[in-house]
Write an enzyme that holds these catalytic residues in place. Structure first.
Site, PDB file in Angstrom:
ATOM      1  NE  ARG A 212      28.335   5.273  15.313  1.00  0.00           N
ATOM      2  CZ  ARG A 212      28.936   6.415  15.605  1.00  0.00           C
ATOM      3  NH1 ARG A 212      29.160   7.301  14.666  1.00  0.00           N
ATOM      4  NH2 ARG A 212      29.333   6.656  16.830  1.00  0.00           N
TER       5      ARG A 212
ATOM      6  CE  LYS B 198      27.394   7.175   0.206  1.00  0.00           C
ATOM      7  NZ  LYS B 198      26.209   7.818   0.771  1.00  0.00           N
TER       8      LYS B 198
ATOM      9  CG  ASP C 217      21.790   6.989   1.159  1.00  0.00           C
ATOM     10  OD1 ASP C 217      21.815   6.221   2.145  1.00  0.00           O
ATOM     11  OD2 ASP C 217      22.808   7.588   0.751  1.00  0.00           O
TER      12      ASP C 217
ATOM     13  N   GLY D 271      23.511  18.551  -1.750  1.00  0.00           N
ATOM     14  CA  GLY D 271      24.605  17.601  -1.918  1.00  0.00           C
ATOM     15  C   GLY D 271      24.081  16.220  -2.289  1.00  0.00           C
ATOM     16  N   GLY D 272      24.903  15.196  -2.036  1.00  0.00           N
ATOM     17  CA  GLY D 272      24.534  13.825  -2.391  1.00  0.00           C
ATOM     18  C   GLY D 272      23.281  13.356  -1.667  1.00  0.00           C
TER      19      GLY D 272
ATOM     20  CB  ALA E  15      25.207  27.651  -8.879  1.00  0.00           C
TER      21      ALA E  15
ATOM     22  CE1 TYR F 104      24.479   8.544  12.550  1.00  0.00           C
ATOM     23  CE2 TYR F 104      23.559   9.147  10.419  1.00  0.00           C
ATOM     24  CZ  TYR F 104      24.542   8.530  11.172  1.00  0.00           C
ATOM     25  OH  TYR F 104      25.584   7.905  10.542  1.00  0.00           O
TER      26      TYR F 104
HETATM   27  P1  NAP Z   1      27.541  17.096   0.830  1.00  0.00           P
HETATM   28  O1  NAP Z   1      27.335  16.464  -0.510  1.00  0.00           O
HETATM   29  O2  NAP Z   1      28.889  17.548   1.227  1.00  0.00           O
HETATM   30  O3  NAP Z   1      26.518  18.358   0.932  1.00  0.00           O
HETATM   31  C1  NAP Z   1      26.550  19.200   2.054  1.00  0.00           C
HETATM   32  C2  NAP Z   1      25.428  20.238   1.971  1.00  0.00           C
HETATM   33  O4  NAP Z   1      25.478  21.026   3.180  1.00  0.00           O
HETATM   34  C3  NAP Z   1      25.571  21.225   0.805  1.00  0.00           C
HETATM   35  O5  NAP Z   1      24.279  21.554   0.333  1.00  0.00           O
HETATM   36  C4  NAP Z   1      26.240  22.434   1.470  1.00  0.00           C
HETATM   37  O6  NAP Z   1      25.948  23.666   0.841  1.00  0.00           O
HETATM   38  C5  NAP Z   1      25.580  22.408   2.840  1.00  0.00           C
HETATM   39  N1  NAP Z   1      26.387  23.117   3.836  1.00  0.00           N
HETATM   40  C6  NAP Z   1      27.562  22.691   4.383  1.00  0.00           C
HETATM   41  N2  NAP Z   1      28.026  23.618   5.244  1.00  0.00           N
HETATM   42  C7  NAP Z   1      27.139  24.668   5.222  1.00  0.00           C
HETATM   43  C8  NAP Z   1      27.064  25.920   5.901  1.00  0.00           C
HETATM   44  N3  NAP Z   1      28.017  26.293   6.763  1.00  0.00           N
HETATM   45  N4  NAP Z   1      25.993  26.726   5.647  1.00  0.00           N
HETATM   46  C9  NAP Z   1      25.028  26.339   4.775  1.00  0.00           C
HETATM   47  N5  NAP Z   1      25.046  25.157   4.110  1.00  0.00           N
HETATM   48  C10 NAP Z   1      26.098  24.336   4.328  1.00  0.00           C
HETATM   49  O7  NAP Z   1      27.060  16.113   1.990  1.00  0.00           O
HETATM   50  P2  NAP Z   1      25.959  14.937   1.904  1.00  0.00           P
HETATM   51  O8  NAP Z   1      26.629  13.676   1.489  1.00  0.00           O
HETATM   52  O9  NAP Z   1      24.794  15.419   1.137  1.00  0.00           O
HETATM   53  O10 NAP Z   1      25.588  14.749   3.467  1.00  0.00           O
HETATM   54  C11 NAP Z   1      24.951  15.774   4.200  1.00  0.00           C
HETATM   55  C12 NAP Z   1      24.646  15.301   5.623  1.00  0.00           C
HETATM   56  O11 NAP Z   1      23.734  14.219   5.601  1.00  0.00           O
HETATM   57  C13 NAP Z   1      25.881  14.797   6.380  1.00  0.00           C
HETATM   58  O12 NAP Z   1      25.798  15.300   7.677  1.00  0.00           O
HETATM   59  C14 NAP Z   1      25.702  13.289   6.372  1.00  0.00           C
HETATM   60  O13 NAP Z   1      26.309  12.668   7.498  1.00  0.00           O
HETATM   61  C15 NAP Z   1      24.195  13.167   6.426  1.00  0.00           C
HETATM   62  N6  NAP Z   1      23.686  11.891   5.873  1.00  0.00           N
HETATM   63  C16 NAP Z   1      22.873  11.127   6.655  1.00  0.00           C
HETATM   64  C17 NAP Z   1      22.344   9.945   6.153  1.00  0.00           C
HETATM   65  C18 NAP Z   1      21.453   9.081   7.009  1.00  0.00           C
HETATM   66  O14 NAP Z   1      21.342   7.894   6.731  1.00  0.00           O
HETATM   67  N7  NAP Z   1      20.798   9.627   8.025  1.00  0.00           N
HETATM   68  C19 NAP Z   1      22.632   9.538   4.833  1.00  0.00           C
HETATM   69  C20 NAP Z   1      23.459  10.363   4.051  1.00  0.00           C
HETATM   70  C21 NAP Z   1      23.983  11.544   4.588  1.00  0.00           C
HETATM   71  P3  NAP Z   1      26.854  24.218  -0.389  1.00  0.00           P
HETATM   72  O15 NAP Z   1      26.349  23.514  -1.619  1.00  0.00           O
HETATM   73  O16 NAP Z   1      26.570  25.665  -0.390  1.00  0.00           O
HETATM   74  O17 NAP Z   1      28.283  23.880  -0.066  1.00  0.00           O
END
Ligand code: NAP
Length: 280
Positions: free
Chosen positions: A19, A69, A105, A132-133, A158, A221
């Protein structure tokens, strides 16, 4: 400050869903700037060459998204404090001829809560779901704003522990199952997992046991009101959706490339909401 080129990009792989062109395109028009902001799809193997060619291609800088990133962090010649703390770069610009990388962020997260839940950082312990990130950016923002206690809860404990070790004092790691125990003493609940997103299952956390003054925010979102936010609203808690984080994280980059600090307006928000509704 803006370079004469006034040309910026967002690079990812894939990139069609981003977006960011909508947001920056709105501001370019709004401020009458004859610049551009274009999406560029670059495969991981080609990313270093893409960065080396930025100057020659006339770019003042740009945004970096998944999966680049961490690579951008490693390849930037200078990094701001947020990028250093978070370990990822989402914004690039040139500084004294060198490629600089920042992470906006954490700024986006804090600015969104400042707008819709002022005083959020003094509302008590923070519970972060996910490790995560995005969780890194949220934790960095909380610590910058003086939050004394951050509890990270993650499916894979972990990974939560790694973050607790990285950020140090005041940050602790727990399994997701500990949510019920900590929620009654939580002032701000943040979902940073991808659960609750369209097509994914709901996060197994019940905000109804939180204190009356608690705030609940979701950085997912799509949809704007996730099942977690709906449950918190039904309980009468203050809720903040994740779109404002996306809009606010774009502000510092635009200022660096085009020289004007842009405003996040209701009109911009409505434009992006319409785009999300259209499923574009
Ligand atoms: P990421 O690094 O892949 O981390 C994903 C997280 O979700 C991990 O902690 C993972 O747990 C957990 N998870 C995934 N599937 C799961 C499940 N079935 N049950 C329990 N936990 C689960 O992703 P990220 O980059 O941090 O992004 C996360 C979300 O934030 C995404 O939806 C992204 O679109 C959103 N986001 C939004 C903004 C914004 O501006 N609003 C900015 C950045 C990201 P594990 O460690 O156990 O795998």
């Amino acid at each position: 400050m803006a370079e004469s080129a006034s040309k910026a990009f967002v690079v990812g792989h894939p990139i069609a869903h981003s977006r960011s062109p909508k947001i920056h395109g709105y501001w370019l028009k709004q401020y009458g700037i004859a610049g551009s902001y274009e999406p560029v799809d670059v495969a991981p193997a080609d990313f270093p060459a893409f960065l080396s060619g930025l100057r020659q291609a006339g770019f003042a800088g740009g945004n970096v998204t998944i999966p680049h990133k961490e690579a951008a962090w490693a390849l930037a010649e200078l990094r701001d404090e947020a990028a250093e703390a978070i370990g990822a770069v989402n914004t690039l610009w040139f500084e004294g001829g060198r490629l600089a990388g920042g992470n906006t962020d954490a700024h986006g997260f804090a600015a969104n809560l400042d707008e819709y839940a002022p005083g959020w950082a003094r509302n008590g312990p923070v519970m972060v779901l996910g490790a995560g990130g995005a969780a890194r950016a949220v934790i960095h923002a909380c610590l910058q704003r003086g939050v004394r206690e951050v509890r990270i809860l993650n499916r894979t404990p972990a990974r939560a522990q790694e973050l607790a070790d990285r950020f140090g004092a005041g940050v602790s790691a727990h399994p997701l199952a500990a949510a019920a125990e900590f929620l009654p003493g939580t002032g701000l609940l943040v979902n940073t997992t991808s659960l609750g997103m369209h097509g994914n299952s709901e996060i197994p956390v019940d905000p109804s046991v939180m204190p009356d003054q608690a705030i609940v925010t979701d950085i997912v979102y799509v949809p704007l009101e996730t099942p977690l936010l709906a449950a918190a609203r039904t309980r009468g808690l203050k809720t903040v959706d994740g779109l404002g984080m996306l809009l606010h994280q774009a502000v510092p980059g635009f200022e660096r490339w085009f020289g004007i600090r842009p405003q996040v307006t209701p009109e911009l928000r409505a434009l992006v909401v319409a785009d999300l509704d259209a499923g574009a």
